[in-house]
Design a protein around this motif. Structure first.
Motif, PDB file in Angstrom:
ATOM      1  N   GLU A   1      45.599  44.788  46.817  1.00  0.00           N
ATOM      2  CA  GLU A   1      44.174  44.842  46.503  1.00  0.00           C
ATOM      3  C   GLU A   1      43.759  43.774  45.494  1.00  0.00           C
ATOM      4  O   GLU A   1      42.571  43.599  45.260  1.00  0.00           O
ATOM      5  CB  GLU A   1      43.807  46.229  45.975  1.00  0.00           C
ATOM      6  N   LEU A   2      44.724  43.083  44.921  1.00  0.00           N
ATOM      7  CA  LEU A   2      44.440  41.988  44.004  1.00  0.00           C
ATOM      8  C   LEU A   2      45.225  40.765  44.446  1.00  0.00           C
ATOM      9  O   LEU A   2      46.407  40.866  44.780  1.00  0.00           O
ATOM     10  CB  LEU A   2      44.843  42.360  42.568  1.00  0.00           C
TER      11      LEU A   2
ATOM     12  N   GLU B   1      40.773  32.746  41.358  1.00  0.00           N
ATOM     13  CA  GLU B   1      40.674  33.853  42.332  1.00  0.00           C
ATOM     14  C   GLU B   1      40.152  35.117  41.660  1.00  0.00           C
ATOM     15  O   GLU B   1      39.328  35.830  42.214  1.00  0.00           O
ATOM     16  CB  GLU B   1      42.039  34.136  42.961  1.00  0.00           C
ATOM     17  N   LEU B   2      40.658  35.393  40.459  1.00  0.00           N
ATOM     18  CA  LEU B   2      40.233  36.580  39.725  1.00  0.00           C
ATOM     19  C   LEU B   2      38.749  36.489  39.379  1.00  0.00           C
ATOM     20  O   LEU B   2      37.990  37.446  39.579  1.00  0.00           O
ATOM     21  CB  LEU B   2      41.076  36.750  38.460  1.00  0.00           C
ATOM     22  N   GLU B   3      38.315  35.331  38.872  1.00  0.00           N
ATOM     23  CA  GLU B   3      36.896  35.150  38.533  1.00  0.00           C
ATOM     24  C   GLU B   3      36.020  35.251  39.778  1.00  0.00           C
ATOM     25  O   GLU B   3      34.957  35.861  39.741  1.00  0.00           O
ATOM     26  CB  GLU B   3      36.705  33.808  37.833  1.00  0.00           C
TER      27      GLU B   3
ATOM     28  N   ALA C   1      45.249  42.723  33.441  1.00  0.00           N
ATOM     29  CA  ALA C   1      44.875  44.098  33.132  1.00  0.00           C
ATOM     30  C   ALA C   1      43.937  44.133  31.931  1.00  0.00           C
ATOM     31  O   ALA C   1      42.946  44.873  31.927  1.00  0.00           O
ATOM     32  CB  ALA C   1      46.117  44.933  32.863  1.00  0.00           C
ATOM     33  N   LYS C   2      44.229  43.326  30.933  1.00  0.00           N
ATOM     34  CA  LYS C   2      43.377  43.270  29.740  1.00  0.00           C
ATOM     35  C   LYS C   2      41.986  42.741  30.085  1.00  0.00           C
ATOM     36  O   LYS C   2      40.980  43.275  29.632  1.00  0.00           O
ATOM     37  CB  LYS C   2      44.043  42.390  28.688  1.00  0.00           C
ATOM     38  N   ILE C   3      41.932  41.698  30.917  1.00  0.00           N
ATOM     39  CA  ILE C   3      40.648  41.127  31.346  1.00  0.00           C
ATOM     40  C   ILE C   3      39.813  42.175  32.078  1.00  0.00           C
ATOM     41  O   ILE C   3      38.611  42.301  31.854  1.00  0.00           O
ATOM     42  CB  ILE C   3      40.871  39.895  32.250  1.00  0.00           C
ATOM     43  N   LEU C   4      40.473  42.946  32.952  1.00  0.00           N
ATOM     44  CA  LEU C   4      39.775  43.948  33.758  1.00  0.00           C
ATOM     45  C   LEU C   4      39.536  45.265  33.007  1.00  0.00           C
ATOM     46  O   LEU C   4      38.778  46.107  33.470  1.00  0.00           O
ATOM     47  CB  LEU C   4      40.565  44.244  35.032  1.00  0.00           C
ATOM     48  N   GLY C   5      40.218  45.431  31.878  1.00  0.00           N
ATOM     49  CA  GLY C   5      40.065  46.683  31.124  1.00  0.00           C
ATOM     50  C   GLY C   5      40.761  47.852  31.782  1.00  0.00           C
ATOM     51  O   GLY C   5      40.276  48.978  31.739  1.00  0.00           O
ATOM     52  N   ILE C   6      41.906  47.569  32.428  1.00  0.00           N
ATOM     53  CA  ILE C   6      42.677  48.623  33.089  1.00  0.00           C
ATOM     54  C   ILE C   6      44.086  48.632  32.509  1.00  0.00           C
ATOM     55  O   ILE C   6      44.497  47.691  31.827  1.00  0.00           O
ATOM     56  CB  ILE C   6      42.730  48.437  34.624  1.00  0.00           C
ATOM     57  N   GLY C   7      44.831  49.666  32.796  1.00  0.00           N
ATOM     58  CA  GLY C   7      46.209  49.761  32.334  1.00  0.00           C
ATOM     59  C   GLY C   7      47.147  48.903  33.163  1.00  0.00           C
ATOM     60  O   GLY C   7      46.850  48.530  34.301  1.00  0.00           O
TER      61      GLY C   7
ATOM     62  N   ARG D   1      45.377  27.949  31.006  1.00  0.00           N
ATOM     63  CA  ARG D   1      46.289  27.957  32.152  1.00  0.00           C
ATOM     64  C   ARG D   1      45.509  28.342  33.407  1.00  0.00           C
ATOM     65  O   ARG D   1      44.522  29.062  33.341  1.00  0.00           O
ATOM     66  CB  ARG D   1      47.410  28.963  31.916  1.00  0.00           C
ATOM     67  N   SER D   2      45.994  27.905  34.541  1.00  0.00           N
ATOM     68  CA  SER D   2      45.307  28.227  35.797  1.00  0.00           C
ATOM     69  C   SER D   2      45.707  29.593  36.337  1.00  0.00           C
ATOM     70  O   SER D   2      45.102  30.080  37.286  1.00  0.00           O
ATOM     71  CB  SER D   2      45.563  27.141  36.845  1.00  0.00           C
ATOM     72  N   THR D   3      46.725  30.221  35.730  1.00  0.00           N
ATOM     73  CA  THR D   3      47.139  31.555  36.145  1.00  0.00           C
ATOM     74  C   THR D   3      47.223  32.479  34.935  1.00  0.00           C
ATOM     75  O   THR D   3      47.301  32.023  33.790  1.00  0.00           O
ATOM     76  CB  THR D   3      48.529  31.528  36.821  1.00  0.00           C
ATOM     77  N   VAL D   4      47.181  33.774  35.214  1.00  0.00           N
ATOM     78  CA  VAL D   4      47.371  34.787  34.168  1.00  0.00           C
ATOM     79  C   VAL D   4      48.468  35.740  34.636  1.00  0.00           C
ATOM     80  O   VAL D   4      48.748  35.862  35.820  1.00  0.00           O
ATOM     81  CB  VAL D   4      46.072  35.572  33.866  1.00  0.00           C
ATOM     82  N   THR D   5      49.083  36.413  33.680  1.00  0.00           N
ATOM     83  CA  THR D   5      50.104  37.411  34.000  1.00  0.00           C
ATOM     84  C   THR D   5      49.424  38.726  34.370  1.00  0.00           C
ATOM     85  O   THR D   5      48.214  38.898  34.175  1.00  0.00           O
ATOM     86  CB  THR D   5      51.035  37.641  32.800  1.00  0.00           C
ATOM     87  N   VAL D   6      50.202  39.658  34.858  1.00  0.00           N
ATOM     88  CA  VAL D   6      49.663  40.977  35.202  1.00  0.00           C
ATOM     89  C   VAL D   6      49.088  41.641  33.943  1.00  0.00           C
ATOM     90  O   VAL D   6      48.003  42.220  33.980  1.00  0.00           O
ATOM     91  CB  VAL D   6      50.737  41.872  35.849  1.00  0.00           C
ATOM     92  N   GLU D   7      49.796  41.525  32.827  1.00  0.00           N
ATOM     93  CA  GLU D   7      49.331  42.130  31.587  1.00  0.00           C
ATOM     94  C   GLU D   7      48.010  41.511  31.125  1.00  0.00           C
ATOM     95  O   GLU D   7      47.097  42.212  30.698  1.00  0.00           O
ATOM     96  CB  GLU D   7      50.398  41.986  30.491  1.00  0.00           C
ATOM     97  N   GLU D   8      47.900  40.184  31.238  1.00  0.00           N
ATOM     98  CA  GLU D   8      46.657  39.507  30.862  1.00  0.00           C
ATOM     99  C   GLU D   8      45.516  39.908  31.785  1.00  0.00           C
ATOM    100  O   GLU D   8      44.390  40.136  31.339  1.00  0.00           O
ATOM    101  CB  GLU D   8      46.853  37.989  30.890  1.00  0.00           C
TER     102      GLU D   8
END
Length: 64
Positions: free
Chosen positions: A31-32, A47-49, A13-19, A4-11
């Motif tokens: 900030e994001l 955008e995230l990458e 957070a998992k990618i970034l290793g944050i809560g 998918r071209s987008t991710v959810t907030v939960e996804e």
């Protein structure tokens, strides 16, 4: 299966290793990068990458 071209907030957070709470806090402080579609908050995978590739270790964003 295509990514998918987008991710959810939960996804994200998992990618970034944050809560999840910190992820929502960063979004509320602008900030994001994100978009809102109704009640959903989505983050562009590109955008995230890009953000991850252009942030120094000290947290400063590298502007090109």
């Amino acid at each position: 299966m295509e990514k998918r071209s987008t991710v959810t907030v939960e996804e994200m957070a998992k990618i970034l290793g944050i809560g999840r709470g910190l992820a929502y806090s960063l979004i509320s402080r602008q900030e994001l990068p994100h978009i809102r579609l109704g009640n959903r908050i989505l983050i562009s995978r590109k955008e995230l990458e890009y953000m991850l590739d252009h942030t120094r270790r000290d947290g400063e964003y590298i502007q090109e």
